[in-house]
Design a protein around this motif. Structure first.
Motif, PDB file in Angstrom:
ATOM      1  N   ASP A  82       9.545  -6.183 -14.117  1.00 36.92           N
ATOM      2  CA  ASP A  82      10.585  -7.193 -13.909  1.00 36.92           C
ATOM      3  C   ASP A  82      11.582  -6.781 -12.830  1.00 36.92           C
ATOM      4  O   ASP A  82      12.103  -7.623 -12.112  1.00 36.92           O
ATOM      5  N   THR A  83      11.816  -5.497 -12.692  1.00 35.05           N
ATOM      6  CA  THR A  83      12.775  -4.996 -11.699  1.00 35.05           C
ATOM      7  C   THR A  83      12.116  -4.735 -10.345  1.00 35.05           C
ATOM      8  O   THR A  83      12.699  -5.024  -9.298  1.00 35.05           O
ATOM      9  N   TYR A  84      10.884  -4.199 -10.345  1.00 33.98           N
ATOM     10  CA  TYR A  84      10.280  -3.686  -9.109  1.00 33.98           C
ATOM     11  C   TYR A  84       9.014  -4.415  -8.652  1.00 33.98           C
ATOM     12  O   TYR A  84       8.290  -3.915  -7.804  1.00 33.98           O
ATOM     13  N   ARG A  85       8.758  -5.613  -9.145  1.00 34.27           N
ATOM     14  CA  ARG A  85       7.530  -6.308  -8.738  1.00 34.27           C
ATOM     15  C   ARG A  85       7.499  -6.646  -7.251  1.00 34.27           C
ATOM     16  O   ARG A  85       6.434  -6.807  -6.672  1.00 34.27           O
ATOM     17  N   LYS A  86       8.664  -6.738  -6.612  1.00 30.30           N
ATOM     18  CA  LYS A  86       8.721  -7.047  -5.180  1.00 30.30           C
ATOM     19  C   LYS A  86       9.167  -5.841  -4.350  1.00 30.30           C
ATOM     20  O   LYS A  86       9.449  -5.975  -3.163  1.00 30.30           O
ATOM     21  N   ALA A  87       9.186  -4.673  -4.954  1.00 35.84           N
ATOM     22  CA  ALA A  87       9.640  -3.457  -4.274  1.00 35.84           C
ATOM     23  C   ALA A  87       8.589  -2.965  -3.280  1.00 35.84           C
ATOM     24  O   ALA A  87       7.409  -3.318  -3.354  1.00 35.84           O
ATOM     25  N   GLU A  88       9.023  -2.119  -2.371  1.00 32.41           N
ATOM     26  CA  GLU A  88       8.122  -1.556  -1.355  1.00 32.41           C
ATOM     27  C   GLU A  88       6.953  -0.815  -1.991  1.00 32.41           C
ATOM     28  O   GLU A  88       5.824  -0.929  -1.533  1.00 32.41           O
ATOM     29  N   LEU A  89       7.204  -0.026  -3.045  1.00 32.87           N
ATOM     30  CA  LEU A  89       6.129   0.703  -3.714  1.00 32.87           C
ATOM     31  C   LEU A  89       5.056  -0.258  -4.214  1.00 32.87           C
ATOM     32  O   LEU A  89       3.861  -0.040  -3.993  1.00 32.87           O
ATOM     33  N   THR A  90       5.464  -1.310  -4.872  1.00 31.95           N
ATOM     34  CA  THR A  90       4.533  -2.293  -5.429  1.00 31.95           C
ATOM     35  C   THR A  90       3.736  -2.973  -4.319  1.00 31.95           C
ATOM     36  O   THR A  90       2.520  -3.139  -4.436  1.00 31.95           O
ATOM     37  N   LYS A  91       4.414  -3.322  -3.246  1.00 31.92           N
ATOM     38  CA  LYS A  91       3.739  -3.965  -2.117  1.00 31.92           C
ATOM     39  C   LYS A  91       2.779  -3.007  -1.425  1.00 31.92           C
ATOM     40  O   LYS A  91       1.650  -3.373  -1.099  1.00 31.92           O
ATOM     41  N   ARG A  97      -0.330  -7.109 -10.575  1.00 33.45           N
ATOM     42  CA  ARG A  97       0.318  -7.609 -11.787  1.00 33.45           C
ATOM     43  C   ARG A  97       0.826  -6.452 -12.627  1.00 33.45           C
ATOM     44  O   ARG A  97       0.480  -5.299 -12.379  1.00 33.45           O
ATOM     45  N   ARG A  98       1.605  -6.797 -13.643  1.00 32.17           N
ATOM     46  CA  ARG A  98       1.987  -5.789 -14.626  1.00 32.17           C
ATOM     47  C   ARG A  98       0.711  -5.328 -15.319  1.00 32.17           C
ATOM     48  O   ARG A  98      -0.347  -5.904 -15.094  1.00 32.17           O
ATOM     49  N   SER A  99       0.806  -4.340 -16.148  1.00 32.27           N
ATOM     50  CA  SER A  99      -0.337  -3.730 -16.848  1.00 32.27           C
ATOM     51  C   SER A  99      -1.334  -3.128 -15.860  1.00 32.27           C
ATOM     52  O   SER A  99      -2.535  -3.158 -16.080  1.00 32.27           O
TER      53      SER A  99
END
Length: 135
Positions: A82-91, A97-99
């Motif tokens: 919820d906090t980091y779904r659009k963060a650089e790490l995630t990208k 997705r989560r999980s």
């Protein structure tokens, strides 16, 4: 001993093993810091409301209980979706997705599981991480 003191001490002793194996909460720069030190990093992209994520966490903890070497060799980091779904790490890791569970060493991704909860599948990912630690 007073009842309240006893109950507090009993609860603390039961929770201590859980705290010892708890994943570190992600903050920007944390993954890079651990990878630069040569650590094997296990990322858990999860949300508190996600049932699949809860199952994955339970399986990971069971496997750590069965083989404490996982907890000693691998750095576990929980990334709040919820906090980091659009963060650089995630990208940069193209997390869909989560999980999602990901193992990293240096600049390499060693493996990933997306929405999988099978004990054998998660054990395979942890074994991959442990093997990289030993290499």
């Amino acid at each position: 001993m007073h009842r309240r003191t006893f109950l507090t001490a009993a609860a603390a002793s039961l929770l201590a093993p859980l705290a010892a194996r708890a994943a570190t909460d992600y903050t920007p720069g944390l993954v890079k810091k651990h990878l630069a030190k040569g650590d094997i990093v296990f990322l858990d992209f999860s949300a508190t409301w996600c049932a699949t994520c809860a199952t994955q966490e339970r399986v990971v903890n069971e496997l750590i209980d069965e083989n404490p070497a996982y907890g000693e060799a691998i750095t576990f980091i929980k990334v709040d979706w919820d906090t980091y779904r659009k963060a650089e790490l995630t990208k940069s890791l193209k997390i869909p997705r989560r999980s999602t569970l990901v193992v990293l060493k240096g600049d390499q991704e060693l493996g990933r599981i997306v929405a999988g909860t099978s004990k054998s599948q998660i054990k395979g990912l942890l074994d991959t991480a442990l093997k990289a630690y030993s290499a």
